[in-house]
Structure formats: C-alpha cells, structure tokens
Design a protein around this motif. Structure first.
Motif, short mmCIF file in Angstrom:
data_model
loop_
_atom_site.label_atom_id
_atom_site.label_comp_id
_atom_site.label_asym_id
_atom_site.label_seq_id
_atom_site.Cartn_x
_atom_site.Cartn_y
_atom_site.Cartn_z
N ASN A 58 -57.53 -15.57 9.93
CA ASN A 58 -57.01 -15.61 11.29
C ASN A 58 -55.69 -16.47 11.31
N ARG A 59 -55.18 -17.02 9.92
CA ARG A 59 -53.92 -17.53 9.87
C ARG A 59 -53.51 -17.30 8.62
N ILE A 71 -57.74 -6.84 6.49
CA ILE A 71 -57.72 -7.91 6.87
C ILE A 71 -57.76 -7.83 8.48
N ILE A 72 -59.00 -8.52 8.89
CA ILE A 72 -59.56 -8.54 10.27
C ILE A 72 -59.25 -9.79 11.05
N PRO A 73 -58.28 -9.82 11.93
CA PRO A 73 -58.06 -11.28 12.60
C PRO A 73 -59.07 -11.31 13.56
N ASP A 74 -59.19 -12.46 14.20
CA ASP A 74 -59.98 -12.94 15.17
C ASP A 74 -59.56 -12.16 16.36
N LEU A 75 -60.47 -11.75 17.14
CA LEU A 75 -60.21 -10.78 18.48
C LEU A 75 -60.31 -11.87 19.53
N GLU A 76 -59.80 -11.45 20.71
CA GLU A 76 -59.85 -12.26 21.95
C GLU A 76 -61.24 -12.26 22.31
N VAL A 77 -61.94 -13.45 22.63
CA VAL A 77 -63.23 -13.47 23.16
C VAL A 77 -63.36 -14.17 24.21
N SER A 78 -63.92 -13.66 25.41
CA SER A 78 -64.10 -14.26 26.62
C SER A 78 -65.43 -14.90 26.66
N LEU A 79 -65.60 -16.00 26.86
CA LEU A 79 -66.80 -16.99 27.09
C LEU A 79 -67.14 -17.27 28.53
N GLN A 80 -68.51 -16.79 29.01
CA GLN A 80 -68.78 -17.12 30.32
C GLN A 80 -69.41 -18.53 30.28
N GLY A 81 -68.73 -19.44 31.34
CA GLY A 81 -69.29 -20.82 31.30
C GLY A 81 -70.19 -20.65 32.80
N ASN A 82 -70.39 -22.18 32.99
CA ASN A 82 -71.14 -21.97 34.47
C ASN A 82 -70.36 -21.54 35.54
N ASP A 83 -69.22 -21.96 35.64
CA ASP A 83 -68.55 -21.38 37.04
C ASP A 83 -67.15 -20.81 36.55
N SER A 91 -57.34 -17.45 17.69
CA SER A 91 -57.31 -18.99 17.44
C SER A 91 -58.35 -19.37 16.59
N SER A 92 -57.92 -20.28 15.53
CA SER A 92 -58.86 -20.62 14.61
C SER A 92 -59.89 -21.54 15.24
N SER A 93 -59.68 -22.09 16.38
CA SER A 93 -60.89 -22.98 16.92
C SER A 93 -62.12 -22.38 17.49
N GLY A 94 -62.16 -20.96 17.17
CA GLY A 94 -63.47 -20.24 17.39
C GLY A 94 -64.56 -20.58 16.26
N GLY A 95 -64.01 -20.76 15.26
CA GLY A 95 -65.16 -20.94 13.93
C GLY A 95 -65.43 -19.49 13.50
N PRO A 96 -66.42 -19.66 12.56
CA PRO A 96 -66.73 -18.40 11.50
C PRO A 96 -67.50 -17.54 12.58
N LEU A 97 -68.10 -17.64 13.75
CA LEU A 97 -68.84 -16.66 14.49
C LEU A 97 -67.54 -15.61 15.06
N TYR A 98 -66.40 -16.27 15.38
CA TYR A 98 -65.50 -15.24 15.72
C TYR A 98 -65.01 -14.38 14.81
N GLY A 99 -65.11 -14.87 13.59
CA GLY A 99 -64.61 -13.88 12.23
C GLY A 99 -65.67 -12.83 12.10
N TYR A 101 -67.81 -11.83 14.52
CA TYR A 101 -67.56 -10.76 15.76
C TYR A 101 -66.50 -10.07 15.59
N SER A 102 -65.58 -10.39 15.03
CA SER A 102 -64.47 -9.60 15.19
C SER A 102 -64.60 -8.48 13.90
N ALA A 103 -65.17 -8.95 12.57
CA ALA A 103 -65.53 -8.06 11.54
C ALA A 103 -66.45 -6.96 12.19
N MET A 104 -67.51 -7.34 12.79
CA MET A 104 -68.59 -6.72 13.30
C MET A 104 -67.90 -5.29 14.31
N SER A 105 -67.09 -5.69 15.07
CA SER A 105 -66.28 -4.73 16.06
C SER A 105 -65.48 -4.00 15.34
N TRP A 106 -64.58 -4.26 14.24
CA TRP A 106 -63.85 -3.65 13.43
C TRP A 106 -64.65 -2.36 12.92
#
Length: 133
Positions: A58-59, A71-83, A91-99, A101-106
């Motif tokens: 992702n960088r 090379i698979i970059p992190d996808l844009e991911v939407s997280l549903q919060g309370n409201d 963004s690299s702030s998502g951590g390995p789960l974003y990587g 998820y992005s690889a699984m999608s690809w």
C-alpha cells in the motif's frame, strides 16, 4: 523447480504494507538480511508452493516491481459505525486486514473458483515448512 506439484487450490498473498514506524518508516520488506531483501525469502518460499501468488503493497509499490508479481493496493473500505459511515481510502492505517481483504477481492475476480488464501508476512526470512506442506 519444486519436487512436488504447486498448490492450485490455495493462493498466497505476501503482506508488504506496513508503515515501518518502528524502523524510521523504512520499507521493512526491503531491508537486507544475508544480502537479500527480506521479501525475497517470502517470495521464494511461496513460488515453490503456490501457483497463484500476489503482493499486498500500500505504499511505494514501484519498489516492488522487480519481483514480477501482481501488486494489490488496499481497496477503499467503508466501515459502518454506530451512527456514521467511515471511509478509509487506500491508507496504511487499515493494517493487514485491509491487505487481506483487497487480495481476496482481486483473487475472487481473477480466480472465482479459488477457495483458500494463505497469508505470509513480507518481513520474515524463515517460515516453518510443516505449516505449508
């Protein structure tokens, strides 16, 4: 060439997307160990075992082109919060789960019948073979 056939039921993704914050923001997978970048050990290990292989980066993706893998970059991911709905984009702030998820999608788009995914860190030079045989 490997002595056993490559695994076609399981794909592998090498996770190389960390921030390297504990190493002065260095690209840890590209740090040298025994005169080779750390990621080269993971790539060699995986190429001997998996037919389908990709990198989650992702960088600085241009630094990994020499490996000649998708090379698979992190996808844009939407997280549903309370409201609210929070979007984290490439963004690299998502951590390995974003990587992952992005690889699984690809992989789902490229290999729709694939059932399993092995994930390996890019900054580890030695893997226990028994886990993958």
């Amino acid at each position: 060439m490997p002595s056993t056939p490559l695994n076609t039921e399981v794909a592998a993704v090498i996770l190389a997307g960390g921030q390297g914050s504990r190493m002065g923001n260095a690209d840890k997978p590209l740090e040298q160990f025994r005169n080779k970048p750390l990621i080269d050990y993971a790539v060699t290990f995986c190429r001997l075992r998996f037919e389908i292989l990709c990198l989650s980066v992702n960088r600085n993706p241009e630094k990994y082109h020499y490996i000649k893998l998708p090379i698979i970059p992190d996808l844009e991911v939407s997280l549903q919060g309370n409201d609210s709905l929070t979007t984290i984009a490439n963004s690299s702030s998502g951590g390995p789960l974003y990587g992952i998820y992005s690889a699984m999608s690809w992989l789902k788009a490229k290999h729709p019948t694939l059932q399993f995914l092995a994930t390996l860190p890019a900054d580890v030079p030695i893997f226990p073979q028994a886990c993958f045989d």
